[in-house]
Design an enzyme around this catalytic site. Structure first.
Site, short mmCIF file in Angstrom:
data_model
loop_
_atom_site.label_atom_id
_atom_site.label_comp_id
_atom_site.label_asym_id
_atom_site.label_seq_id
_atom_site.Cartn_x
_atom_site.Cartn_y
_atom_site.Cartn_z
N ARG A 154 51.30 -3.15 0.06
CA ARG A 154 50.11 -2.64 0.73
C ARG A 154 50.46 -2.66 2.21
O ARG A 154 51.42 -2.03 2.61
CB ARG A 154 48.90 -3.51 0.34
CG ARG A 154 47.57 -2.86 0.56
CD ARG A 154 46.41 -3.62 -0.06
NE ARG A 154 46.22 -4.96 0.48
CZ ARG A 154 45.23 -5.79 0.15
NH1 ARG A 154 44.33 -5.41 -0.74
NH2 ARG A 154 45.12 -6.99 0.68
N HIS A 183 50.71 -11.81 1.55
CA HIS A 183 49.59 -11.85 0.59
C HIS A 183 50.14 -11.73 -0.83
O HIS A 183 50.97 -10.87 -1.12
CB HIS A 183 48.65 -10.68 0.90
CG HIS A 183 47.35 -10.71 0.14
ND1 HIS A 183 46.58 -11.84 0.01
CD2 HIS A 183 46.68 -9.73 -0.52
CE1 HIS A 183 45.49 -11.55 -0.70
NE2 HIS A 183 45.53 -10.29 -1.04
N ARG A 242 43.95 -18.92 2.97
CA ARG A 242 42.88 -17.95 3.20
C ARG A 242 42.02 -17.78 1.95
O ARG A 242 42.03 -16.72 1.32
CB ARG A 242 43.46 -16.56 3.54
CG ARG A 242 44.38 -16.46 4.73
CD ARG A 242 44.74 -15.00 4.99
NE ARG A 242 45.23 -14.30 3.83
CZ ARG A 242 46.52 -14.21 3.48
NH1 ARG A 242 47.45 -14.75 4.23
NH2 ARG A 242 46.86 -13.57 2.38
N TYR A 286 17.81 5.99 -21.91
CA TYR A 286 18.44 7.32 -21.82
C TYR A 286 19.57 7.46 -22.83
O TYR A 286 20.33 6.54 -23.07
CB TYR A 286 19.05 7.50 -20.43
CG TYR A 286 18.06 7.56 -19.29
CD1 TYR A 286 17.07 8.55 -19.26
CD2 TYR A 286 18.12 6.64 -18.26
CE1 TYR A 286 16.18 8.61 -18.21
CE2 TYR A 286 17.22 6.69 -17.20
CZ TYR A 286 16.26 7.69 -17.17
OH TYR A 286 15.38 7.74 -16.13
C1 LIG Z 1 40.46 -10.75 0.34
C2 LIG Z 1 41.68 -11.39 0.83
C3 LIG Z 1 41.87 -12.78 0.72
C4 LIG Z 1 40.95 -13.68 -0.07
O1 LIG Z 1 41.23 -13.53 -1.44
P1 LIG Z 1 40.47 -14.42 -2.54
O2 LIG Z 1 41.13 -14.06 -3.81
O3 LIG Z 1 39.05 -13.99 -2.47
O4 LIG Z 1 40.64 -15.83 -2.14
C5 LIG Z 1 42.97 -13.34 1.34
N1 LIG Z 1 43.86 -12.57 1.99
C6 LIG Z 1 43.72 -11.23 2.08
C7 LIG Z 1 44.75 -10.43 2.81
C8 LIG Z 1 42.65 -10.59 1.50
O5 LIG Z 1 42.53 -9.26 1.57
#
Ligand SMILES: *Cc1c(COP(=O)(O)O)cnc(C)c1O
Length: 393
Positions: A154, A183, A242, A286
């Site tokens: 990404r 990520h 995060r 419906y």
């Molecule tokens: C949304 C996101 C997160 C958080 O992910 P979770 O699975 O909700 O903990 C962390 N890093 C990035 C880059 C994200 O887009």
């Protein structure tokens, strides 16, 4: 399975004096701020010594950033992540003074807004690095975090480009590098071989960098809940994690449901608006997708897909009434759905005005409903309809 409704207040109101008139509003999203506090404390303990960057994109996963982010800040969170500049600016307007990383890539021409609102830039390409160096100055600095693509495909620099871009940014006046991050592509992170590969790729990049290392982060809720040792430290260098969904008390995947004591912060409730008996052979809703096999007691619920209760739940979901799950029959309409209470002789004494739990305490879990709808909890909680008031408890 308590269904008593405690006092509630409108989300958009700065003071907690206005109550939602529940007689006029069948469907509301109840947000338990005590559960949010519990979750953030639990996750901070679990993360330590790593620091927690709270992911509050998409209006705090539908929980209302204006009310929930100040609670996270009170609990000691000093770093936040949002998806867009607009979300970051809204947090600044709400008085949030902590660091805010915009996870999305800056569009051409956007960097002045980052300077204006003191938002941190995701440097994920050469073009963005060049723009940052051009726009930043000692008077109007830019804080930046380099993103490396370790397998999500990404946003992100390719690993081999990181050292030169880091050097470029460090040499530029007014550019402050506040992080290097990546990520995971899988929700459960470290339980699978691919996540391990991503970690190895990240660690390889980091090892080649000259000191001092910037703060590092790769773990989301899944990485944190897996208690991945690697994601907590890089040698003696503490990391950042995060978490998003886990803050709101929802496991990122069913396999991680029991790892930590997380408490759902959101409960979606509606009300019974009519109860009736239909004869055998009556078709419901419906398209006539469900026909009563015998005389049937039905409860009409005041929630539909416009409230964020997906049409995919037609003939599939269960809704909590008086602490018991009853099946949704027929298709979910825009504003209503129908629940099968069974034979008139044995049907429970359900009445108009009774609480119907779409998910949360007294009904199915958000994860169950997501499963029934063929989606994930993330999508459901971020798509609660705009006419549904949030009430904070
Ligand atoms: C949304 C996101 C997160 C958080 O992910 P979770 O699975 O909700 O903990 C962390 N890093 C990035 C880059 C994200 O887009």
């Amino acid at each position: 399975m308590g269904t008593a409704v405690p006092p509630v207040v409108l989300s958009s109101m700065p003071s907690s004096t206005l109550t939602v008139d529940r007689a006029l509003t069948p469907t509301v999203a109840e947000i338990r701020l005590d559960h949010l506090r519990h979750n953030v404390r639990t996750l901070r303990r679990l993360a330590s010594p790593a620091d927690v960057m709270a992911v509050v994109k998409a209006d705090a996963y539908g929980h209302g950033a204006a009310r929930t982010v100040p609670v996270l800040a009170e609990e000691g969170i000093t770093q936040f992540a949002v998806a867009t500049v607009g979300e970051g600016a809204a947090l600044r307007e709400a008085g949030i003074t902590g660091r805010i990383l915009v996870l999305g890539a800056p569009l051409p021409g956007a960097l002045q807004a980052y300077q204006h609102h003191a938002l941190e830039v995701n440097v994920c390409s050469h073009a963005i690095a060049d723009a940052v160096c051009q726009v930043a100055s000692l008077e109007a600095p830019l804080q930046v975090q380099l993103k490396v693509d370790t397998g999500m495909s990404r946003l992100g620099l390719m690993p081999e480009d990181v050292p030169s871009v880091l050097a470029q940014l460090r040499a530029a006046a007014g550019v402050v590098v506040t992080g290097l991050w990546s990520h995971y592509a899988t929700a459960t992170a470290t339980d699978d071989a691919f996540a391990a590969e991503q970690w190895t790729g990240f660690a390889t990049v980091v090892r080649e960098l000259p000191a001092p290392l910037p703060p590092l982060h790769i773990g989301h809720s899944g990485g944190l809940l897996m208690q991945d040792e690697a994601a907590a430290h890089f040698n003696d260098h503490p990391m950042v994690v995060r978490p998003g969904i886990a803050l709101y008390g929802v496991p990122p995947s069913p396999t991680l449901a029991d790892v930590a004591d997380l408490r759902p912060a959101m409960r979606l409730v509606s009300r019974v608006t009519q109860v009736k008996t239909v004869p055998a052979g009556a078709s419901v809703s419906y398209g006539r997708t469900w026909t009563a096999p015998h005389p049937t007691r039905l409860a009409i619920i005041g929630a539909g897909y416009a409230d964020g209760y997906p049409r995919a739940l037609s003939n599939t979901a269960g809704i909590g009434l008086h602490g018991t799950l009853y099946p949704v029959v027929g298709v979910v309409c825009m504003d209503m759905c129908m629940v099968n209470l069974g034979l008139p002789e044995t049907a429970p004494a359900v009445e108009p005005g009774d609480t119907a739990v779409l998910f949360g305490d007294g009904g199915p879990s958000l994860s169950d409903v997501a499963d029934w709808a063929g989606t994930i909890p993330y999508e459901l909680c971020t798509r609660i309809g705009p006419r549904v008031p949030k009430v904070y408890i």
